[in-house]
Design a protein around this motif. Structure first.
Motif, PDB file in Angstrom:
ATOM      1  N   HIS A 169      11.515 -22.197  20.091  1.00 32.69           N
ATOM      2  CA  HIS A 169      10.685 -23.418  20.129  1.00 32.69           C
ATOM      3  C   HIS A 169       9.547 -23.374  19.117  1.00 32.69           C
ATOM      4  CE1 HIS A 169       7.004 -21.869  22.097  1.00 32.69           C
ATOM      5  NE2 HIS A 169       7.832 -20.934  22.540  1.00 32.69           N
ATOM      6  N   ARG A 181      11.142 -28.944  19.544  1.00 38.97           N
ATOM      7  CA  ARG A 181      10.201 -29.101  20.664  1.00 38.97           C
ATOM      8  C   ARG A 181       8.800 -29.513  20.188  1.00 38.97           C
ATOM      9  NH1 ARG A 181       8.948 -24.384  25.068  1.00 38.97           N
ATOM     10  NH2 ARG A 181       6.796 -24.799  24.437  1.00 38.97           N
ATOM     11  N   LEU A 227      13.870 -30.841  27.392  1.00 39.28           N
ATOM     12  CA  LEU A 227      13.684 -29.879  26.296  1.00 39.28           C
ATOM     13  C   LEU A 227      12.379 -29.106  26.427  1.00 39.28           C
ATOM     14  CD1 LEU A 227      14.686 -31.983  23.158  1.00 39.28           C
ATOM     15  CD2 LEU A 227      15.994 -30.155  24.251  1.00 39.28           C
ATOM     16  N   LEU A 228      11.384 -29.745  27.043  1.00 37.64           N
ATOM     17  CA  LEU A 228      10.030 -29.188  26.977  1.00 37.64           C
ATOM     18  C   LEU A 228       9.892 -27.887  27.755  1.00 37.64           C
ATOM     19  CD1 LEU A 228       8.083 -32.559  27.162  1.00 37.64           C
ATOM     20  CD2 LEU A 228       8.537 -31.136  25.153  1.00 37.64           C
TER      21      LEU A 228
END
Ligand SMILES: C[S@@+](CC[C@H](N)C(=O)[O-])C[C@H]1O[C@@H](n2cnc3c(N)ncnc32)[C@H](O)[C@@H]1O
Length: 243
Positions: A169, A181, A227-228
């Motif tokens: 990320h 991200r 996604l976070l």
């Protein structure tokens, strides 16, 4: 030998710093190779320490930005490698094959000059699911046109192992999916200037305006909230290694 990277290579060494989590599988795939040819070497990212590296790169601007004086540097192209047959224990080509004018010839040249493993990091054009393509669908068409299909590698090289390379990320190497991200990064022209896809696509300002609006309204976060929480992501990058 003027190349597109003579223009777009500015700031490359700042924004495209090799990420150690991506370097690790590349280094492992080179096995015991003591002499290594790095084709399309750019500024020298991912060149393994402790081995005798020869870098092959067409762009004078990229060569100028090399931080690693350790490797021998030769200006040239993959399609016509200026080396004798079986000169190197191993060879590598990282995020470069999509720029070659004759990919089959370049890969056969790598096979000709390499005794042992050939290691390529590339992108699978059949991969779907990177959210940026929801805003810029031309990315899919571009990759279908410029990236070899995964099946091509076996045709060119015989048996190969193909494995996903996950993108962290906080990836330090600012290639196209590196900011999966960190979506606001794509609004920064300096970040985009280090990505050849944006050079190839030209003006995508309407798409970026939609992204900016979605970031401001919270629509992006609502749509991609899954996604976070993730530390790394399969964005379609693949390591291809001869068996
Ligand atoms: C995205 S950069 C990757 C550089 C480096 N391998 C890295 O991982 O940072 C692509 C590189 O491929 C080089 N390139 C373009 N056409 C080439 C060709 N025909 N043969 C070898 N390299 C080429 C470009 O000049 C550029 O340095």
């Amino acid at each position: 030998m003027a190349t597109r990277y003579d223009r777009m290579g500015m700031n490359y060494s700042d924004l495209r710093r090799p990420d150690p989590r991506i370097a690790a599988p590349i280094e492992a795939a080179l096995g015991r190779s003591k002499t290594v040819l790095n084709v399309g070497a750019g500024t020298g990212s991912y060149e393994p320490a402790g081995r005798e590296v020869t870098a092959l790169e067409p762009s004078a601007e990229m060569i100028r930005q090399r931080a690693v004086p350790a490797a021998a540097v030769v200006q040239g192209r993959a399609e016509d490698l200026p080396f004798a047959d079986r000169s190197f224990d191993g060879s590598m080509a990282i995020l470069t094959i999509h720029h070659w004018s004759d990919q089959a010839k370049g890969v056969s040249e790598m096979r000709r000059v390499t005794r042992g493993p050939i290691v390529l990091l590339t992108y699978d054009p059949a991969f779907r699911g990177f959210w940026l393509a929801d805003y810029v669908p031309e990315l899919v068409t571009l990759d279908e046109a410029q990236m070899p299909a995964m099946a091509d590698y076996e045709r060119w090289l015989g048996p190969v192992a193909i494995s996903p390379v996950l993108v962290p990320h906080d990836c330090t190497d600012g290639f196209l999916s590196a900011y999966w991200r960190r979506p606001a990064a794509y609004l920064d022209p300096r970040v985009r200037a280090a990505m050849s896809s944006f050079w190839a696509l030209g003006d995508v300002s309407p798409a970026l305006a939609r992204l900016e609006a979605d970031l401001e309204s919270g629509a992006w976060e609502a749509r991609y909230s899954g996604l976070l929480a993730r530390d790394s992501c399969d964005c379609g990058y693949r390591l291809v290694v001869t068996r």
